[in-house]
Design an enzyme around this catalytic site. Structure first.
Site, PDB file in Angstrom:
ATOM      1  N   CYS A  35      30.682 -27.312  30.783  1.00 38.51           N
ATOM      2  CA  CYS A  35      31.418 -26.048  30.843  1.00 38.51           C
ATOM      3  C   CYS A  35      32.744 -26.178  30.113  1.00 38.51           C
ATOM      4  CB  CYS A  35      31.684 -25.629  32.289  1.00 38.51           C
ATOM      5  SG  CYS A  35      32.589 -24.070  32.353  1.00 38.51           S
TER       6      CYS A  35
ATOM      7  N   GLY B  97      20.136 -15.797  27.838  1.00 39.99           N
ATOM      8  CA  GLY B  97      21.475 -15.702  28.404  1.00 39.99           C
ATOM      9  C   GLY B  97      22.145 -14.377  28.105  1.00 39.99           C
TER      10      GLY B  97
END
Lengths: 305, 262
Positions: free
Chosen positions: A134, A269
């Site tokens: 991330c 996504g």
């Protein structure tokens, strides 16, 4: 072709999907957000949003900037924590035909392990996806995913705490993603998913300020797809474990690029934000492609490039 | 109320002097609209504009005859410019209805003040009709920079008991910002507000200081509109960061103390 086409794929270590289409973490909530639009049971599976040990409020606004054929986000893993997930969300996810995969994130090693330990008794969760990539949290996150030592260390630690399928999500923000993939494979990962978002930045020149509060964030959407396909192709050539491809997939042709490059399954996504029915269209499109090309099993297309 | 993702046809468009466009859509398959509450919004897919990948969130201005979806669109960026220049007959995909709208409820005999600024005032049209239908007394105050911002807009509020205008330059109605309009000196049971953020904060502070019930409609930057991406969050005093697209866009100001002071 008249016969039934096999779309099912096997990611190993007990994770079998009815079709190769998963949803990417952080783009599909906990599934329910999309249940007005699609039958969640038709998905190969859905990966619910990043879960951390403690609740997180995430980053300040603005968290998003739209860029050509893409968007930069800096949500910062806002979530209510693993205990909340176990008590309130998990019971709503146990009746689906689709696989439910939990994305696990952390700021330090012990946090990842603690989350994996807490999730391990949930027997309907056959897999976790570990986010070592991330770009939007200050500590941990991508820091683990950008060195072979860090990636190996976190994967090994979680491997001891998590008994079922372990998928590790890789960062593209490295010089050679294949080295990281090999490191997590060596440390016990059952599959790798790639790519997470690309570290990016956008500036509002009129106001002379970055468009998002954290200055930099993660770029996703169709603009990243060619990079993602390239990385999936490189990784699939090197590792022995299955590869899950993601990055800008909007339709079946996009998904097929990843499969032909070597992915066993794919994740949708950002496209979920544009068309909430994208996943189903991709599944139908894959079947249609196989029919048109006389292919009885989607796995025949895997890694043909 | 379930959300749908459906193709719609643009059947009517009217440009107003402010440059905004009043657009009427009906479903392409001729079906009725789902139930839509005042203050809810839609997400429109903009085709053929690479820089507008994400849908554009637009608040519902009005719903007519159960079939006509009316949107009031101001061209701000490339996406909305493309939208307002679409010819009649053009097909677009719309996700509707989204978010949590204004509270109407039991408002019989309640004195309601609806404060709107610029194109942001659009949802107050539908709200006016809903409140009147429920037996409330409704006054509308509209703000703009000059007369052209409000020209042609007043007539949309024909259901209201009174409509007054404020402009910054005094070219129409009272001179000055909306909150300086004498209508705020009246006695109100409820205040509803929709418009630019500084205006909404000013109205919210007046309501708070007078202990008047008040709802505002936030316009944070959004991506999905479904509560999935967590991009549009606002800080609430009771639940921390929440999605404006699902918990809002309408919030009671009791939840927004820190927003008011920001």
């Amino acid at each position: 072709m008249d016969g039934k086409i096999n779309l099912s794929v096997d990611l190993g270590a007990g994770l079998k999907l009815a079709n190769p289409v998963l949803t990417a973490s952080g783009t599909f909530g906990f599934g329910h957000e999309y249940s007005d639009f699609i039958d969640l049971n038709r998905l190969g599976g859905f990966i619910v949003k990043g879960t951390t040990l403690e609740p997180r409020q995430g980053n300040p606004s603005p968290r998003m900037a739209e860029t050509p054929s893409g968007m930069i986000n800096a949500v910062g893993l806002q979530n209510k924590g693993v205990d909340y997930f176990i008590e309130n969300i998990y019971p709503t996810l146990t009746d689906f035909d689709s696989e439910v995969i939990v994305n696990v994130s952390g700021a330090k090693l012990d946090d990842y392990v603690a989350v994996a330990e807490k999730l391990s008794p949930l027997d309907k969760i056959h897999a976790i996806e570990v986010n070592i990539s991330c770009p939007n949290v200050k500590a941990g996150g991508m820091a683990f995913g950008t060195t072979t030592a860090g990636a190996s260390e976190v994967t090994s630690a979680i491997r001891k705490a998590w008994p079922r399928h372990l998928m590790v999500k890789l960062s593209p923000n490295v010089t050679d993603i294949t080295e990281i993939a090999l490191a997590v494979e060596g440390a016990g990962a059952d599959s790798v998913s790639l790519i997470n978002t690309l570290l990016a930045m956008d500036i509002d020149v009129e106001r002379r300020r970055p468009r998002i509060s954290t200055i930099t964030g993660g770029l996703s959407g169709p603009c990243v797809r060619p990079i993602a396909v390239r990385m999936v192709w490189q990784v699939a050539k090197k590792v022995g474990i299955p590869v899950v491809g993601l990055g800008g997939i909007c339709n079946a042709d996009d998904a097929l690029q990843f499969i032909m490059a070597g992915a066993t399954a794919v994740q949708i996504g950002t496209a979920n934000f544009i068309d909430p029915t994208t996943t189903i269209k991709v599944i139908d499109g894959l079947e249609d492609y196989c029919r048109r090309h006389n292919i009885s099993d989607i796995n025949e297309l895997k890694g043909i490039i | 109320m379930p959300k749908i993702s459906k193709d719609f046809i643009l059947t009517g468009r009217r440009m107003l002097p402010s440059g905004s466009c009043l657009m009427t859509f009906v479903t392409a398959d001729g079906s009725e609209l789902p139930e839509i509450a005042p203050g809810q919004f839609v997400e429109i897919k903009i085709d053929d504009v690479p820089s507008a990948m994400l849908r554009r969130p637009i608040s519902v201005c009005d719903v007519r005859y159960g079939t006509e979806l009316i949107l009031f669109v101001k061209p701000l960026g490339q996406g909305t410019h493309h939208l307002v220049s679409m010819p009649e007959g053009k097909k677009v995909n719309i996700v509707v209805p989204l978010g949590h709208g204004f509270t109407v409820g039991d408002c019989k005999g309640q004195r309601c003040l609806l404060a709107g600024g610029g194109v942001g005032a659009a949802p107050l049209v539908y709200l006016t009709r809903a409140l009147k239908q429920a037996g409330a007394t409704v006054a509308v105050v509209l703000g703009g920079r000059s007369a052209s911002d409000v020209e042609g807009v007043n007539s949309l509020y024909e259901a209201a008991d009174a409509v007054v205008v404020s402009t910054d330059d005094g070219s129409a109605g009272s001179k000055g910002v909306v909150t300086l309009n004498p209508i705020f000196n009246g006695q109100w049971d409820r205040i509803y507000c929709c418009g630019p953020t500084p205006m909404m904060k000013a109205v919210a502070r007046i309501a708070r200081d007078k202990s008047t019930w008040c709802e505002v409609s936030l316009e944070n930057h959004m991506a999905c509109g479904l509560g999935a991406c967590l991009c549009c969050v606002e800080h609430t005093d009771d639940h921390g960061n929440v999605c404006v697209c699902t918990e809002g866009p309408v919030f009671n100001i009791k939840r927004l103390e820190s927003w008011m002071e920001k």
